[in-house]
Design an enzyme around this catalytic site. Sequence first.
Site, PDB file in Angstrom:
ATOM      1  N   ASP A 249       8.527  45.571 -39.973  1.00 32.09           N
ATOM      2  CA  ASP A 249       8.790  45.056 -38.632  1.00 32.09           C
ATOM      3  C   ASP A 249       7.497  44.827 -37.846  1.00 32.09           C
ATOM      4  O   ASP A 249       7.514  44.731 -36.622  1.00 32.09           O
ATOM      5  CB  ASP A 249       9.683  46.035 -37.854  1.00 32.09           C
TER       6      ASP A 249
ATOM      7  N   ASP B  58      10.184  57.021 -44.293  1.00 30.23           N
ATOM      8  CA  ASP B  58       9.362  56.399 -43.269  1.00 30.23           C
ATOM      9  C   ASP B  58       7.975  56.104 -43.834  1.00 30.23           C
ATOM     10  O   ASP B  58       7.591  56.591 -44.906  1.00 30.23           O
ATOM     11  CB  ASP B  58       9.260  57.307 -42.045  1.00 30.23           C
TER      12      ASP B  58
ATOM     13  N   ASP C  88      19.478  58.128 -36.567  1.00 37.22           N
ATOM     14  CA  ASP C  88      19.728  59.089 -37.642  1.00 37.22           C
ATOM     15  C   ASP C  88      20.786  60.117 -37.242  1.00 37.22           C
ATOM     16  O   ASP C  88      21.696  60.436 -38.015  1.00 37.22           O
ATOM     17  CB  ASP C  88      18.419  59.781 -38.049  1.00 37.22           C
TER      18      ASP C  88
END
Length: 686
Positions: A268, A327, A421
């Site tokens: 992103d 991540d 999450d």
Amino acid sequence: MAPSWWGKDARANGGGGGTPVVVKMENPNWSISEVSASEVAPGSPAGGGGGKAGRGKNARQITWVLLLKAHRAAGRLTGAASAALAVAAAARRRVAAGRTDSDAAPGENTALRTRFYGCIRVFLVLSLLLLAVEVAAYLQGWHLDVEEGLLAVDGLFAAAYAGWMRTRLDYLAPPLQFLTNACVVLFLIQSVDRLVLCLGCFWIRLKGIKPVPLAAGKEDVEAGAEDFPMVLVQMPMCNEREVYQQSIGAVCSLDWPRSNFLIQVLDDSDDATTSALIKEEVEKWQREGVRIIYRHRVIRDGYKAGNLKSAMNCSYVKDYEFVVIFDADFQPQADFLKRTVPHFKGKDDVGLVQARWSFVNKDENLLTRLQNINLCFHFEVEQQVNGAFLNFFGFNGTAGVWRIKALEDSGGWMERTTVEDMDIAVRAHLKGWKFVYLNDVECQCELPESYEAYRKQQHRWHSGPMQLFRLCFVDIIKSKIGFWKKFNLIFLFFLLRKLILPFYSFTLFCVILPMTMFVPEAELPTWVVCYIPATMSILNILPAPKSFPFIVPYLLFENTMSVTKFSAMISGLFQLGSAYEWVVTKKSGRSSEGDLVSLVEKHSKQQRVGSAPNLDALTKESNPKKDSKKKKHNRIYRKELALSFLLLTAAARSLLSAQGIHFYFLLFQGVSFLVVGLDLIGEQVE
């Protein structure tokens, strides 16, 4: 060793009758050992008869020992003075630079922060005025807790002070005492909850309780590729140039049949250079035979949740049974999938398997050490106990394996909060899915090293749960899960640990305690200020025993962070603008060259199609460039500074009432706020 002329002199004089002293000279300190006379052999030089020469020699030796001890003390004082001067110089530079937290980032809403700072400033001004009044009254010889002594005194000031004492006794003390008692009750409830969690963790260790997969590890190793389920690995990232390379390398090294897992790098980034570097890294691994694809979104709708949702809409996802999320700064071990995926076998109701985090930079500075204490307790105690006894806990957003069917059954990823999450975990729990937590499976990652990054991370982590609670409260009530599961979700998971904890922590220690110094008729017991917080801090630090030397800074820092957490909780609860802020936590790329060398050696041993990555390139890319460091700077945090002056003012007022424990607590807590307010706790940028 001992200086040779001592031994020579002693032998020449036939020894002494005193206690020989051996001095070891080790730079930069002196190590001194005293040997008792009973330990010296009778025939040794030091064990001779005791005469005047021996006594004189012993006196000379003691003089040298005292001089060496004085030298050591002077060295320590010099070191402490140098450290104090360095801190003072850093504070002076910070004040001279004039950069404060009021310098908003583009698109950042500062309305709530400004109002909150204004309220604290009003309290500070009032406290300074009251301190001046109390000091003047004290110098007049008036008793500060009785009114009778003022009746016989004439004068406008005496009458005004008597009126102030009546006002605080009749109108201020009762509501303040009520609020104090209410916060103490909340404090005790939360302390009991913390104690129960610790007892649960102790019971797990005592009984050796741990999740066990149905499939034996040996059978998994000997199985063919057709016996391994299809796994989709997703790596969402955004402008994380410092860490992408080692993380992609670690994920591509997972020990799993290459035909049975696919890696999605979900970029992103809005920085063209970073995107090009990530894409180049993906293409390099593609040439080496790894099934990895690169996806880039130009419009970042929904941030991380939108990124994951977009990736799950790909047509090929239907061919996969499980999805793993890492991540950008997470580096799993090669056997991660083999230690997590087997826990789904034969357990169709298991929707999530969560691994523990470990930190490569936990000893980088004081801030990372204190974070490590908190997160060790979170994983070792909270997650493990909730997973073992309730089969539910909050998904940590990464280092977890989801059954894709559970994600779809729960409604998939939603962009309605900043804690996507926790959102998906709550919805999956309401659908009846069970969670498994593996405390012995670790995945390396980074802790934020600057206070600015940590502060923004904590704001998101504490505003998001309140947003979610507002949105899913009715769904929890209407769900078909049992009463005790609803009670756990509403009262323990949301209210007690996400709302009550930051509320009483800020209100009790940052508002009520200093107010009771100026309104002494309302009392806050010593055991609330000292003994209970100390006990809770000891319980929190048990999972990280090497951090015991930092127990006092940890206690003070947790109270200091309550300002940020309380502000975030309020913004999330009342849907204020700052509740929707999403700022990617800055990473520093703390992978050592040794880690990169081992990664290159490991892949060079495997028969890969392409060439091994260039070590020099890896090392250069793993470290932030100097140009990017110039853009960093430390800030002054106005709320923390205002609260530090408020607490120090209250500490000065407590001296007039001779409240010892309260004075020391307020003093050290005020200094803690001052250190954080000047941004002296985390990464220091020159």
